[in-house]
Design a protein around this motif. Structure first.
Motif, PDB file in Angstrom:
ATOM      1  N   UNK A 180      -8.550 -10.533 -14.026  1.00 33.00           N
ATOM      2  CA  UNK A 180      -8.672  -9.144 -13.991  1.00 33.00           C
ATOM      3  C   UNK A 180      -8.993  -8.440 -15.311  1.00 33.00           C
ATOM      4  N   UNK A 181     -10.227  -8.857 -15.530  1.00 30.37           N
ATOM      5  CA  UNK A 181     -10.545  -8.529 -17.042  1.00 30.37           C
ATOM      6  C   UNK A 181     -10.320  -6.915 -17.503  1.00 30.37           C
ATOM      7  N   UNK A 182     -10.063  -6.014 -16.417  1.00 30.42           N
ATOM      8  CA  UNK A 182      -9.933  -4.773 -16.719  1.00 30.42           C
ATOM      9  C   UNK A 182      -8.420  -4.106 -16.679  1.00 30.42           C
ATOM     10  N   UNK A 183      -7.662  -4.916 -16.598  1.00 31.53           N
ATOM     11  CA  UNK A 183      -6.178  -4.760 -16.373  1.00 31.53           C
ATOM     12  C   UNK A 183      -5.531  -5.199 -17.711  1.00 31.53           C
ATOM     13  N   UNK A 184      -4.701  -4.240 -18.344  1.00 28.86           N
ATOM     14  CA  UNK A 184      -4.026  -4.398 -19.491  1.00 28.86           C
ATOM     15  C   UNK A 184      -2.524  -4.639 -19.349  1.00 28.86           C
ATOM     16  N   UNK A 185      -1.963  -5.787 -19.403  1.00 33.80           N
ATOM     17  CA  UNK A 185      -0.665  -6.117 -19.009  1.00 33.80           C
ATOM     18  C   UNK A 185       0.073  -7.237 -19.967  1.00 33.80           C
ATOM     19  N   UNK A 186       1.031  -7.411 -20.263  1.00 28.66           N
ATOM     20  CA  UNK A 186       1.860  -8.426 -21.290  1.00 28.66           C
ATOM     21  C   UNK A 186       2.221  -9.622 -20.235  1.00 28.66           C
ATOM     22  N   UNK A 187       2.384  -9.392 -18.970  1.00 26.70           N
ATOM     23  CA  UNK A 187       2.628 -10.536 -18.104  1.00 26.70           C
ATOM     24  C   UNK A 187       2.411 -10.136 -16.785  1.00 26.70           C
ATOM     25  N   UNK A 188       2.269 -11.321 -15.958  1.00 28.90           N
ATOM     26  CA  UNK A 188       1.906 -10.859 -14.612  1.00 28.90           C
ATOM     27  C   UNK A 188       2.184 -12.366 -13.803  1.00 28.90           C
ATOM     28  N   UNK A 189       2.317 -12.050 -12.225  1.00 26.65           N
ATOM     29  CA  UNK A 189       2.493 -13.189 -11.176  1.00 26.65           C
ATOM     30  C   UNK A 189       1.307 -12.908 -10.499  1.00 26.65           C
ATOM     31  N   UNK A 190       0.637 -14.084  -9.910  1.00 27.88           N
ATOM     32  CA  UNK A 190      -0.332 -14.186  -9.090  1.00 27.88           C
ATOM     33  C   UNK A 190       0.121 -14.801  -7.748  1.00 27.88           C
ATOM     34  N   UNK A 191      -0.262 -14.128  -6.782  1.00 27.51           N
ATOM     35  CA  UNK A 191      -0.210 -14.889  -5.370  1.00 27.51           C
ATOM     36  C   UNK A 191      -1.465 -15.126  -4.701  1.00 27.51           C
ATOM     37  N   UNK A 192      -1.956 -15.937  -4.599  1.00 25.66           N
ATOM     38  CA  UNK A 192      -3.292 -16.289  -4.149  1.00 25.66           C
ATOM     39  C   UNK A 192      -3.630 -16.392  -2.624  1.00 25.66           C
ATOM     40  N   UNK A 193      -2.460 -16.322  -1.944  1.00 21.85           N
ATOM     41  CA  UNK A 193      -2.370 -16.368  -0.273  1.00 21.85           C
ATOM     42  C   UNK A 193      -2.385 -14.943   0.237  1.00 21.85           C
TER      43      UNK A 193
END
Length: 301
Positions: free
Chosen positions: A46-59
């Motif tokens: 997500x090139x336009x999101x600014x965050x220090x950490x994240x989690x991703x759920x592909x489903x």
């Protein structure tokens, strides 16, 4: 009918990392194929999101609920069921071997009643003589939509880390089935159970909420958050500032108001807000109340 763009949850300051880790542990405990993302991976996905950490759920996906309900209607009809639209429930009585439902279109007999009345589920349960110890309090969730030339800012479903002390998810971005992008919702008390517009008002619905002691317990507990939500409803600039927490480059000119939803919020007698389902059983019935905000879809062309 369904798209799976995936869901991205993001932490924007160090105070949110613990809650993000809790979300990750809950997801993995439930067998979801989520993974952690660092700043570089976030920029890649997500090139336009600014965050220090994240989690991703592909489903994680999104569906067209108009098509879902139309499919349910076809299945019911194919199985010999009957749909009665614009029919008011007046009285429900449970007896030894079934249920009698008196309606504005005649009397119905059945072996079992499943209450799926949404914003009126507590009233239907009451009509059946079931003690719920809760009331549905309607909260309107207002949304903005990005203009077409700014849809590229969002590739997945983008969520902030939710406030564990507040039952609403906060402003997030959703890429819809048709490729449009919605941002929201806020959460303000609706003055009517079907209060999709700010001007919608029902004296009965409003008076019922005002007379409910649990509502005032709730209002006292979340007074500060409630005022923030009302301010966000009144000011586009404030609403956009919430969006900028996720995507800093988005501007007021990039979004326009779109359809609102109403959350059928189950509020217990002791002032507890239920995050999800409340399921109550009668002798020959079941009464699930769902707390969720769904945008009201536009009328069909």
């Amino acid at each position: 009918m369904i798209r799976r763009p995936g869901r991205f949850g993001s932490a924007h300051n160090y105070s949110e990392l613990e809650q993000l880790e809790n979300l990750f542990k809950r997801a993995t405990a439930n067998g979801l194929p989520v993974r952690k993302l660092g700043p570089a991976e976030i920029r890649e996905r997500e090139p336009h999101v600014r965050a220090i950490a994240g989690i991703y759920s592909p489903t994680t996906g999104i569906v067209n609920y108009r098509q879902v309900t139309e499919a349910y209607a076809r299945i019911v009809a194919q199985q010999g069921g009957e749909l009665r639209l614009n029919t008011r429930v007046d009285r429900i009585s449970e007896h030894g071997d079934g249920v009698t439902v008196e309606t504005s279109a005649g009397t119905l007999q059945g072996r079992f009643l499943i209450n799926c009345a949404g914003l009126h589920s507590d009233r239907v349960a009451q009509a059946a003589g079931v003690q719920t110890r809760m009331k549905i309090v309607p909260f309107r969730g207002e949304y903005y939509e990005t203009v077409p030339e700014k849809r590229h800012l969002v590739k997945t479903l983008i969520y902030p880390v939710p406030n564990p002390n507040f039952p609403f998810l906060g402003v997030h971005f959703t890429r819809m089935i048709d490729g449009s992008v919605h941002a929201g919702p806020n959460a303000v008390l609706a003055l009517k159970r079907e209060g999709y517009r700010k001007i919608d008002f029902s004296l009965r619905d409003f008076a019922e909420v005002m007379a409910y002691p649990a509502f005032w317990k709730l209002a006292g507990k979340f007074m500060d958050e409630g005022l923030k939500e009302m301010l966000r409803s009144a000011s586009k600039a404030v609403f956009v500032k919430s969006m900028q927490r996720l995507i800093p480059e988005i501007q007021a000119r990039d979004v326009i108001p779109t359809h609102a939803g109403v959350r059928a919020q189950a509020l217990m007698d002791d002032g507890t807000l239920m995050d999800d389902f409340v399921i109550i059983s009668g002798k020959r019935s079941i009464h699930p109340s769902r707390s969720a905000t769904r945008p009201r879809p536009p009328p069909p062309p």
